[in-house]
Design a protein around this motif. Structure first.
Motif, short mmCIF file in Angstrom:
data_model
loop_
_atom_site.label_atom_id
_atom_site.label_comp_id
_atom_site.label_asym_id
_atom_site.label_seq_id
_atom_site.Cartn_x
_atom_site.Cartn_y
_atom_site.Cartn_z
N THR A 118 0.86 -1.18 0.00
CA THR A 118 0.00 0.00 0.00
C THR A 118 0.90 1.24 0.00
O THR A 118 2.11 1.14 0.23
CB THR A 118 -0.89 0.04 1.25
N ALA A 119 0.31 2.39 -0.21
CA ALA A 119 1.08 3.64 -0.19
C ALA A 119 1.77 3.83 1.16
O ALA A 119 2.95 4.21 1.22
CB ALA A 119 0.18 4.83 -0.51
N ALA A 120 1.07 3.54 2.25
CA ALA A 120 1.66 3.69 3.59
C ALA A 120 2.82 2.73 3.79
O ALA A 120 3.86 3.10 4.35
CB ALA A 120 0.59 3.48 4.66
N GLU A 121 2.66 1.49 3.33
CA GLU A 121 3.74 0.51 3.46
C GLU A 121 4.95 0.91 2.63
O GLU A 121 6.10 0.79 3.08
CB GLU A 121 3.25 -0.88 3.03
N TYR A 122 4.72 1.42 1.42
CA TYR A 122 5.82 1.84 0.56
C TYR A 122 6.53 3.07 1.15
O TYR A 122 7.75 3.13 1.17
CB TYR A 122 5.34 2.13 -0.86
N ILE A 126 10.59 3.22 2.12
CA ILE A 126 11.61 4.15 1.62
C ILE A 126 11.98 5.23 2.65
O ILE A 126 12.75 6.13 2.35
CB ILE A 126 11.19 4.81 0.28
N GLY A 127 11.43 5.09 3.87
CA GLY A 127 11.76 6.05 4.92
C GLY A 127 11.13 7.40 4.72
O GLY A 127 11.69 8.43 5.07
N ASN A 128 9.94 7.40 4.14
CA ASN A 128 9.24 8.63 3.75
C ASN A 128 7.94 8.75 4.53
O ASN A 128 6.88 8.92 3.97
CB ASN A 128 8.97 8.55 2.24
#
Length: 129
Positions: A118-122, A126-128
């Motif tokens: 998911t966007a949150a997992e990604y 990436i530390g974002n």
């Protein structure tokens, strides 16, 4: 800080997937990936009609720094290729989630998207956060 769009799914190899319909997805590389690569000068993509397999290379992106494989996040059949990238590979830098998309793929169903981030997992990956 890299742009991570909430409506997309992602891979740990930095590709994004947009669900266009129940059977068709659009694929590209993430903002994080294009930023890491630098100025993109060439994009090699499969031809429409090509059968591709998840987690296998489907082409490459060449930048002034390096050449990197593009890994397919899904298995299926390529139904469309972004021909604009042939003459304007820099679109991947300027609009990785828009005009810089790479291929559209017909998949066998929703299960083809299982295992994507998911966007949150990604963003966390990436530390974002």
């Amino acid at each position: 800080m890299s742009n991570v769009q909430a409506n997309l799914l992602y891979t740990k190899e930095h590709e994004w997937v947009e669900k266009l319909s129940d059977t068709v997805v659009r694929v590209g590389i993430t903002d994080f990936a294009q930023d890491q690569l630098g100025d993109i000068v060439f994009v090699e993509l499969p031809k429409a009609g090509t059968t591709i397999t998840a987690n296998e290379s489907i082409g490459s992106v060449e930048s002034v720094k390096t050449v990197s494989d593009i890994f397919s996040p899904v298995s299926g059949k390529v139904t469309a290729v972004n021909g604009s990238l042939e003459g304007s590979p820099e679109l991947v830098n300027s609009a990785p989630f828009g005009e810089g998309w790479m291929v559209e793929v017909e998949v066998s169903g929703a299960e083809a998207l299982e295992g994507l981030l998911t966007a949150a997992e990604y963003a966390s990956y990436i530390g974002n956060e």
